[in-house]
Motif scaffolding. Structure first.
Motif, PDB file in Angstrom:
ATOM      1  N   LEU A   1       0.814  -1.213   0.000  1.00 51.09           N
ATOM      2  CA  LEU A   1       0.000   0.000   0.000  1.00 51.09           C
ATOM      3  C   LEU A   1       0.849   1.265   0.000  1.00 51.09           C
ATOM      4  CD1 LEU A   1      -2.805   1.349   0.241  1.00 51.09           C
ATOM      5  CD2 LEU A   1      -2.555   1.164   2.725  1.00 51.09           C
ATOM      6  N   LEU A   2       1.881   1.315   0.834  1.00 52.52           N
ATOM      7  CA  LEU A   2       2.635   2.555   1.033  1.00 52.52           C
ATOM      8  C   LEU A   2       3.939   2.622   0.241  1.00 52.52           C
ATOM      9  CD1 LEU A   2       2.120   3.016   4.877  1.00 52.52           C
ATOM     10  CD2 LEU A   2       0.865   4.105   2.998  1.00 52.52           C
ATOM     11  N   LEU A   3       4.447   1.455  -0.182  1.00 53.44           N
ATOM     12  CA  LEU A   3       5.678   1.436  -0.974  1.00 53.44           C
ATOM     13  C   LEU A   3       5.448   0.975  -2.408  1.00 53.44           C
ATOM     14  CD1 LEU A   3       8.236  -0.078   1.595  1.00 53.44           C
ATOM     15  CD2 LEU A   3       7.837   2.339   1.050  1.00 53.44           C
ATOM     16  N   GLY A   4       4.313   0.329  -2.646  1.00 50.38           N
ATOM     17  CA  GLY A   4       4.030  -0.151  -3.992  1.00 50.38           C
ATOM     18  C   GLY A   4       4.727  -1.449  -4.327  1.00 50.38           C
ATOM     19  N   HIS A   5       5.479  -1.979  -3.397  1.00 46.85           N
ATOM     20  CA  HIS A   5       6.192  -3.242  -3.588  1.00 46.85           C
ATOM     21  C   HIS A   5       6.120  -4.035  -2.295  1.00 46.85           C
ATOM     22  CE1 HIS A   5       8.097  -2.054  -7.436  1.00 46.85           C
ATOM     23  NE2 HIS A   5       8.173  -0.850  -6.870  1.00 46.85           N
ATOM     24  N   SER A   6       6.134  -5.353  -2.419  1.00 41.26           N
ATOM     25  CA  SER A   6       6.132  -6.227  -1.255  1.00 41.26           C
ATOM     26  C   SER A   6       7.431  -7.024  -1.234  1.00 41.26           C
ATOM     27  CB  SER A   6       4.929  -7.177  -1.308  1.00 41.26           C
ATOM     28  OG  SER A   6       4.896  -7.996  -0.164  1.00 41.26           O
ATOM     29  N   PRO A   7       8.223  -6.920  -0.167  1.00 41.14           N
ATOM     30  CA  PRO A   7       9.509  -7.624  -0.130  1.00 41.14           C
ATOM     31  C   PRO A   7       9.329  -9.134  -0.058  1.00 41.14           C
ATOM     32  CG  PRO A   7       9.020  -6.644   1.999  1.00 41.14           C
ATOM     33  CD  PRO A   7       7.976  -6.145   1.057  1.00 41.14           C
ATOM     34  N   PRO A   8      10.224  -9.896  -0.667  1.00 42.06           N
ATOM     35  CA  PRO A   8      10.160 -11.365  -0.568  1.00 42.06           C
ATOM     36  C   PRO A   8      10.473 -11.814   0.856  1.00 42.06           C
ATOM     37  CG  PRO A   8      12.181 -10.663  -1.677  1.00 42.06           C
ATOM     38  CD  PRO A   8      11.344  -9.444  -1.508  1.00 42.06           C
ATOM     39  N   GLU A   9      10.125 -13.049   1.147  1.00 38.40           N
ATOM     40  CA  GLU A   9      10.267 -13.580   2.500  1.00 38.40           C
ATOM     41  C   GLU A   9      11.707 -13.504   3.000  1.00 38.40           C
ATOM     42  OE1 GLU A   9       8.073 -14.476   4.618  1.00 38.40           O
ATOM     43  OE2 GLU A   9       6.282 -14.372   3.335  1.00 38.40           O
ATOM     44  N   ASN A  10      12.677 -13.766   2.106  1.00 38.32           N
ATOM     45  CA  ASN A  10      14.072 -13.785   2.553  1.00 38.32           C
ATOM     46  C   ASN A  10      14.636 -12.394   2.826  1.00 38.32           C
ATOM     47  OD1 ASN A  10      13.959 -13.154  -0.174  1.00 38.32           O
ATOM     48  ND2 ASN A  10      15.978 -14.021  -0.622  1.00 38.32           N
ATOM     49  N   ASP A  11      13.873 -11.351   2.517  1.00 42.33           N
ATOM     50  CA  ASP A  11      14.313  -9.986   2.806  1.00 42.33           C
ATOM     51  C   ASP A  11      13.575  -9.388   3.992  1.00 42.33           C
ATOM     52  OD1 ASP A  11      16.374  -9.385   0.917  1.00 42.33           O
ATOM     53  OD2 ASP A  11      14.848  -9.377  -0.660  1.00 42.33           O
ATOM     54  N   MET A  12      12.813 -10.227   4.700  1.00 41.93           N
ATOM     55  CA  MET A  12      12.082  -9.765   5.878  1.00 41.93           C
ATOM     56  C   MET A  12      12.405 -10.628   7.088  1.00 41.93           C
ATOM     57  SD  MET A  12       8.278  -8.584   4.663  1.00 41.93           S
ATOM     58  CE  MET A  12       8.005  -7.890   6.311  1.00 41.93           C
ATOM     59  N   LEU A  13      12.433 -10.008   8.247  1.00 36.78           N
ATOM     60  CA  LEU A  13      12.593 -10.714   9.496  1.00 36.78           C
ATOM     61  C   LEU A  13      11.630 -10.086  10.487  1.00 36.78           C
ATOM     62  CD1 LEU A  13      14.109 -12.830  11.182  1.00 36.78           C
ATOM     63  CD2 LEU A  13      15.743 -11.036  11.803  1.00 36.78           C
ATOM     64  N   GLY A  14      10.513 -10.744  10.708  1.00 34.04           N
ATOM     65  CA  GLY A  14       9.468 -10.146  11.521  1.00 34.04           C
ATOM     66  C   GLY A  14       8.917  -8.919  10.819  1.00 34.04           C
ATOM     67  N   GLY A  15       8.965  -7.794  11.494  1.00 37.84           N
ATOM     68  CA  GLY A  15       8.499  -6.546  10.882  1.00 37.84           C
ATOM     69  C   GLY A  15       9.613  -5.711  10.299  1.00 37.84           C
ATOM     70  N   LYS A  16      10.797  -6.313  10.120  1.00 33.82           N
ATOM     71  CA  LYS A  16      11.944  -5.576   9.607  1.00 33.82           C
ATOM     72  C   LYS A  16      12.274  -6.011   8.187  1.00 33.82           C
ATOM     73  CE  LYS A  16      13.979  -4.991  14.204  1.00 33.82           C
ATOM     74  NZ  LYS A  16      15.188  -5.186  15.045  1.00 33.82           N
ATOM     75  N   VAL A  17      12.713  -5.053   7.387  1.00 35.07           N
ATOM     76  CA  VAL A  17      13.058  -5.332   5.992  1.00 35.07           C
ATOM     77  C   VAL A  17      14.524  -4.966   5.759  1.00 35.07           C
ATOM     78  CG1 VAL A  17      12.375  -3.024   5.195  1.00 35.07           C
ATOM     79  CG2 VAL A  17      12.365  -4.940   3.586  1.00 35.07           C
ATOM     80  N   ASN A  18      15.166  -5.711   4.884  1.00 39.79           N
ATOM     81  CA  ASN A  18      16.565  -5.452   4.569  1.00 39.79           C
ATOM     82  C   ASN A  18      16.724  -4.111   3.863  1.00 39.79           C
ATOM     83  OD1 ASN A  18      17.617  -7.774   5.665  1.00 39.79           O
ATOM     84  ND2 ASN A  18      17.470  -8.951   3.768  1.00 39.79           N
ATOM     85  N   LEU A  19      17.708  -3.345   4.297  1.00 36.08           N
ATOM     86  CA  LEU A  19      17.976  -2.063   3.651  1.00 36.08           C
ATOM     87  C   LEU A  19      18.436  -2.265   2.210  1.00 36.08           C
ATOM     88  CD1 LEU A  19      19.835  -0.206   6.553  1.00 36.08           C
ATOM     89  CD2 LEU A  19      17.457   0.041   5.852  1.00 36.08           C
ATOM     90  N   THR A  20      19.126  -3.374   1.955  1.00 38.12           N
ATOM     91  CA  THR A  20      19.593  -3.642   0.587  1.00 38.12           C
ATOM     92  C   THR A  20      18.417  -3.788  -0.363  1.00 38.12           C
ATOM     93  OG1 THR A  20      21.570  -4.750   1.442  1.00 38.12           O
ATOM     94  CG2 THR A  20      20.969  -5.198  -0.847  1.00 38.12           C
ATOM     95  N   TRP A  21      17.336  -4.428   0.096  1.00 36.71           N
ATOM     96  CA  TRP A  21      16.150  -4.560  -0.754  1.00 36.71           C
ATOM     97  C   TRP A  21      15.579  -3.186  -1.066  1.00 36.71           C
ATOM     98  CZ3 TRP A  21      10.991  -3.197   0.105  1.00 36.71           C
ATOM     99  CH2 TRP A  21      10.096  -3.621  -0.878  1.00 36.71           C
ATOM    100  N   LEU A  22      15.518  -2.317  -0.083  1.00 34.78           N
ATOM    101  CA  LEU A  22      15.029  -0.957  -0.319  1.00 34.78           C
ATOM    102  C   LEU A  22      15.918  -0.227  -1.312  1.00 34.78           C
ATOM    103  CD1 LEU A  22      14.053   0.164   3.299  1.00 34.78           C
ATOM    104  CD2 LEU A  22      12.483  -0.143   1.380  1.00 34.78           C
TER     105      LEU A  22
END
Length: 213
Positions: free
Chosen positions: A128-149
């Motif tokens: 909704l707010l970024l227009g993209h959904s990170p893959p599972e391997n780029d998320m840990l709980g509610g945190k997302v990898n900065l590299t993916w961003l």
């Protein structure tokens, strides 16, 4: 020469303090985590930068990358006392204040508290707010990898709509929060809970971002 404080009634953690290790010959150099942000200021699209400025983060983006003096940081840590939240120097005690944050980072220190929920369906929030959904391997709980961003929001399309520009601006601010202002111990992720304070970008400047920093 007695290295410990004469009166231990206040500085009661001396036995576990780093200065104790210095006197026993176990001192070590501290190397803080440091991360390069998504782009230097001149590389950010002017359309994105305008929204970042309106959100109140423009001055923080001017900081750019800086070299860390590990010797200075180590010396400061040796002088920091967790009991008083102050640096104990030979000439007295000093500490970091909200005024320091406001002057150096240009962040607001008055306004609404930066707070909200820390659990949600973060993939839906990202969509909704970024227009993209990170893959599972780029998320840990509610945190997302900065590299993916970094990789996902590196370039803004020339024909980007206002909504897409806003999504890129939020991603840049997340990178700033996770990479410089509010980094976690991983040094590589940022919590997506901050997105709830970036829904309305112009209204984001009404939050006291300097307080959590």
């Amino acid at each position: 020469m007695e290295p410990r404080p004469i009166d231990r009634s206040l500085l009661r953690h001396q036995g576990n303090h780093v200065s104790e290790k210095i006197w026993t010959g176990n001192e070590r150099m501290i190397r803080p985590r440091h991360r390069r942000r998504l782009s230097m200021v001149h590389e950010i699209d002017s359309r994105i930068r305008a929204l970042i400025d309106n959100a109140g983060f423009g001055h923080a983006f001017e900081i750019g990358d800086s070299n860390i003096d590990h010797h200075l940081i180590t010396a400061l840590v040796e002088r920091w006392r967790p009991e008083t939240h102050t640096f104990h120097f030979p000439y007295g005690e000093v500490t970091i204040t909200l005024q320091d944050v406001a002057l150096q980072l240009g962040l607001p220190i008055d306004g609404e508290v930066v707070t909200g929920y820390s659990s949600s369906n973060w993939k839906e929030v990202c969509s909704l707010l970024l227009g993209h959904s990170p893959p599972e391997n780029d998320m840990l709980g509610g945190k997302v990898n900065l590299t993916w961003l970094e990789n996902t929001f590196e370039f803004l399309p020339p024909d980007a709509t206002d909504e897409v520009i806003a999504q890129h601006a939020r991603a840049h601010i997340l990178l700033l929060l996770g990479g410089l202002l509010l980094p976690d111990t991983s040094g590589s992720r940022v919590h997506l809970m901050y997105l709830q304070n970036l829904v309305d970008l112009p209204a984001a400047q009404n939050y006291s971002w300097g307080s959590p920093v």
